[in-house]
Design an enzyme around this catalytic site. Structure first.
Site, PDB file in Angstrom:
ATOM      1  N   ASP A  27       0.481  -1.405   0.001  1.00 35.76           N
ATOM      2  CA  ASP A  27       0.215   0.098   0.084  1.00 35.76           C
ATOM      3  C   ASP A  27       0.528   1.364  -0.137  1.00 35.76           C
ATOM      4  O   ASP A  27       0.447   2.174  -1.006  1.00 35.76           O
ATOM      5  CB  ASP A  27      -0.903  -0.119   1.680  1.00 35.76           C
ATOM      6  CG  ASP A  27      -1.811   1.294   1.428  1.00 35.76           C
ATOM      7  OD1 ASP A  27      -2.817   1.227   0.042  1.00 35.76           O
ATOM      8  OD2 ASP A  27      -2.300   1.873   2.160  1.00 35.76           O
TER       9      ASP A  27
ATOM     10  N   CYS B  54     -21.267  -0.884  -9.526  1.00 34.24           N
ATOM     11  CA  CYS B  54     -21.104  -0.059  -8.778  1.00 34.24           C
ATOM     12  C   CYS B  54     -21.339   1.239  -8.912  1.00 34.24           C
ATOM     13  O   CYS B  54     -21.267   2.646  -8.445  1.00 34.24           O
ATOM     14  CB  CYS B  54     -19.525  -0.417  -8.754  1.00 34.24           C
ATOM     15  SG  CYS B  54     -18.423  -0.650 -10.225  1.00 34.24           S
TER      16      CYS B  54
ATOM     17  N   CYS C 191     -14.637  10.601  -3.670  1.00 34.97           N
ATOM     18  CA  CYS C 191     -14.939   8.925  -2.558  1.00 34.97           C
ATOM     19  C   CYS C 191     -15.152   9.305  -1.434  1.00 34.97           C
ATOM     20  O   CYS C 191     -13.744   9.435  -0.594  1.00 34.97           O
ATOM     21  CB  CYS C 191     -13.627   9.452  -3.344  1.00 34.97           C
ATOM     22  SG  CYS C 191     -13.185   7.247  -2.509  1.00 34.97           S
TER      23      CYS C 191
ATOM     24  N   CYS D  48     -15.051   3.094   2.869  1.00 34.78           N
ATOM     25  CA  CYS D  48     -16.661   3.175   2.158  1.00 34.78           C
ATOM     26  C   CYS D  48     -16.283   1.821   2.011  1.00 34.78           C
ATOM     27  O   CYS D  48     -15.744   1.666   0.670  1.00 34.78           O
ATOM     28  CB  CYS D  48     -17.124   4.488   1.186  1.00 34.78           C
ATOM     29  SG  CYS D  48     -17.993   3.850   0.461  1.00 34.78           S
TER      30      CYS D  48
ATOM     31  N   CYS E  33     -23.238   4.579  -6.226  1.00 36.19           N
ATOM     32  CA  CYS E  33     -21.508   4.923  -5.679  1.00 36.19           C
ATOM     33  C   CYS E  33     -22.234   6.524  -5.053  1.00 36.19           C
ATOM     34  O   CYS E  33     -22.890   7.061  -6.133  1.00 36.19           O
ATOM     35  CB  CYS E  33     -20.151   5.541  -6.329  1.00 36.19           C
ATOM     36  SG  CYS E  33     -18.930   6.954  -6.072  1.00 36.19           S
TER      37      CYS E  33
END
Ligand code: B12
Ligand code: SF4
Ligand code: SF4
Length: 383
Positions: A134, A194, A214, A241, A198
């Site tokens: 990450d 998706c 986001c 989320c 959203c």
């Protein structure tokens, strides 16, 4: 068995659920896609996400001189137990699944180090390797896609056949030659669930995410005030989320993960009570969230997000706690502003009175212009 097969077996024995191999050539298509996103303003808000970073993130040879191959790994973070349930009765927020257990950066890096030691034993020589989870600059989804772990979903997640997207990625760049895998020949087809679900419209086109809309960015990475027009769209999310993954049909049959630390969670981790969060001390915050991804939000960030969720839930039981936060001069200024916004969402007189009291208070101070503005807007809305 070949060296490649031995290395893959060792990865699975370490606890990873999927393993694939990519060569160490530059990821040219990924670089073009990422640079285009930056140019289009889709990564706005993440100051560290620069064109230079994107360039480096797609050049494995620069990340490890002498790189010959990349081990792409995935670890499911779903538990074997049933998913936590939201207990009714008190206002609760939502935390994204990836943050329910221990911090995956630490857990997967440790596992990666064990694996690297195992690879040296298999290879019978010292092996240079660099582990990525990450936070380091490597375009992880692009590596995993090239190594055959899965395909790019329209929600931008890497979708793993048989496991879906509830999986962390981890890579080890090696100076060891291994046999590369082929990308999987799958796609989302005509599905677009998706994009339709959203809440903030962050998925502006298939595979294109506008970071600054986001909820994951707004609740975790944004260290400022949340844009007012997005707050009502954030629902109860206070950290991350999962909406665009929950609707994904590929996630219907998730793969239970095998790494205990990633699935040691309870109902409170998933659906935390919001009112106690508002009065959490720094010490209590650290004690509760030490070693979990939630620490990244910082106490004031989580409290800011809790105010937004309480405003969206509009359960009158929250009014006294929000009023207390608003009048608390020790509270972080941004938390007080978001408490004012939340109170402006309640039709009850008690909420209006709390806003009026605070309004009278800020008239006497000179350094509270942002709070004054928020109070003015909240009072106008509540009128
Ligand atoms: C920055 C970042 C974020 C940002 C931006 C996310 C984004 N979509 O770009 C924010 C803060 C919003 C975020 C949110 C989340 N993140 Co994040 N994030 C990252 C990070 C650090 C870099 C991602 C990046 O480079 N983005 C830039 C985009 C352009 O590149 P990309 O994501 O690789 O996209 C590729 C495809 O979209 C493809 N592509 C290009 N054009 C098109 C067009 C079409 C039609 C298609 C299908 C594909 C496609 O090419 C791109 C290049 O390879 C990575 C870790 C890393 N070092 O890579 C984790 C990472 C992507 N995040 C991860 C997770 C878990 C999350 C969340 C689920 C957390 C949560 N529950 O809140 C959400 C998911 C939101 C979402 N729908 O993506 C995981 C994803 C695992 C997986 N299975 O995919 C990663 C890999 C971390 C990890 N090591 O596990 N994240
Ligand atoms: S994580 Fe939430 S806000 Fe972000 S793209 Fe997915 S559904 Fe939209
Ligand atoms: S919801 Fe549909 S379009 Fe979106 S990622 Fe899943 S399969 Fe692809």
């Amino acid at each position: 068995m070949s060296l490649t097969e031995d290395v893959k077996r060792a990865a699975l024995e370490c606890g990873f659920d999927r393993v694939g191999i990519s060569d160490a050539a530059p990821l040219r298509a990924a670089e073009a896609a990422i640079q285009e996103r930056i140019r289009a303003g889709m990564m706005d808000g993440l100051r560290w996400f620069t064109p230079e970073r994107a360039r480096l993130a797609t050049r494995p040879q620069e990340l490890l001189p002498g790189a010959r191959s990349i081990l792409a790994l995935a670890a499911s973070y779903l538990g074997v137990r049933p998913a936590p349930t939201r207990r009714p009765g008190v206002p609760r927020g939502r935390v994204a699944r990836y943050a329910w257990g221990r911090d995956y950066h630490d857990v997967l890096k440790d596992l990666g180090r064990d694996l690297l030691n195992g690879i040296e034993t298999i290879a019978g020589r010292p092996v240079a390797g660099r582990i990525f989870v990450d936070s380091s600059p490597l375009a992880e989804r692009a590596v995993a896609q090239r190594a055959g772990l899965g395909w790019f979903g329209k929600n931008t997640m890497l979708l793993l056949p048989g496991a879906g997207s509830w999986a962390f990625l981890c890579e080890i760049i090696l100076d060891l030659e291994l046999e590369p895998d082929q990308p999987v020949g799958k796609s989302c087809g005509a599905c677009r669930r998706c994009l339709d679900v959203c809440p903030t419209g962050a998925l502006v086109a298939p595979g294109v995410l506008d970071n600054s809309r986001c909820i994951s960015f707004l609740t975790i990475e944004l260290k400022e005030r949340i844009p007012r027009h997005l707050r009502p769209l954030m629902g109860e999310w206070i950290f991350g989320c999962d909406d665009c993954q929950e609707v994904c049909p590929v996630n219907r049959k998730p793969l239970p993960g095998r790494i205990e630390a990633l699935r040691a969670y309870d109902d409170e981790a998933a659906f935390p009570r919001l009112l106690p969060l508002l009065t959490l001390t720094d010490e209590a915050f650290r004690a509760r969230y030490r070693g979990t991804p939630v620490l990244r939000a910082k106490r004031w960030g989580l409290q800011r997000n809790a105010c937004v969720a309480l405003g969206n839930l509009a359960d009158p039981v929250a009014i006294p706690a929000l009023a207390g936060t608003l009048s608390d001069e020790e509270a972080h200024p941004l938390v007080r502003e978001h408490a004012a916004w939340a109170l402006g969402r309640f039709p009850q007189r008690e909420a209006r009175r709390a806003l009026e009291r605070a309004w009278a208070g800020v008239q006497r101070t000179t350094d509270a212009s942002a709070l004054r503005e928020e109070l003015g807007l909240a009072l106008d809305r509540a009128a």
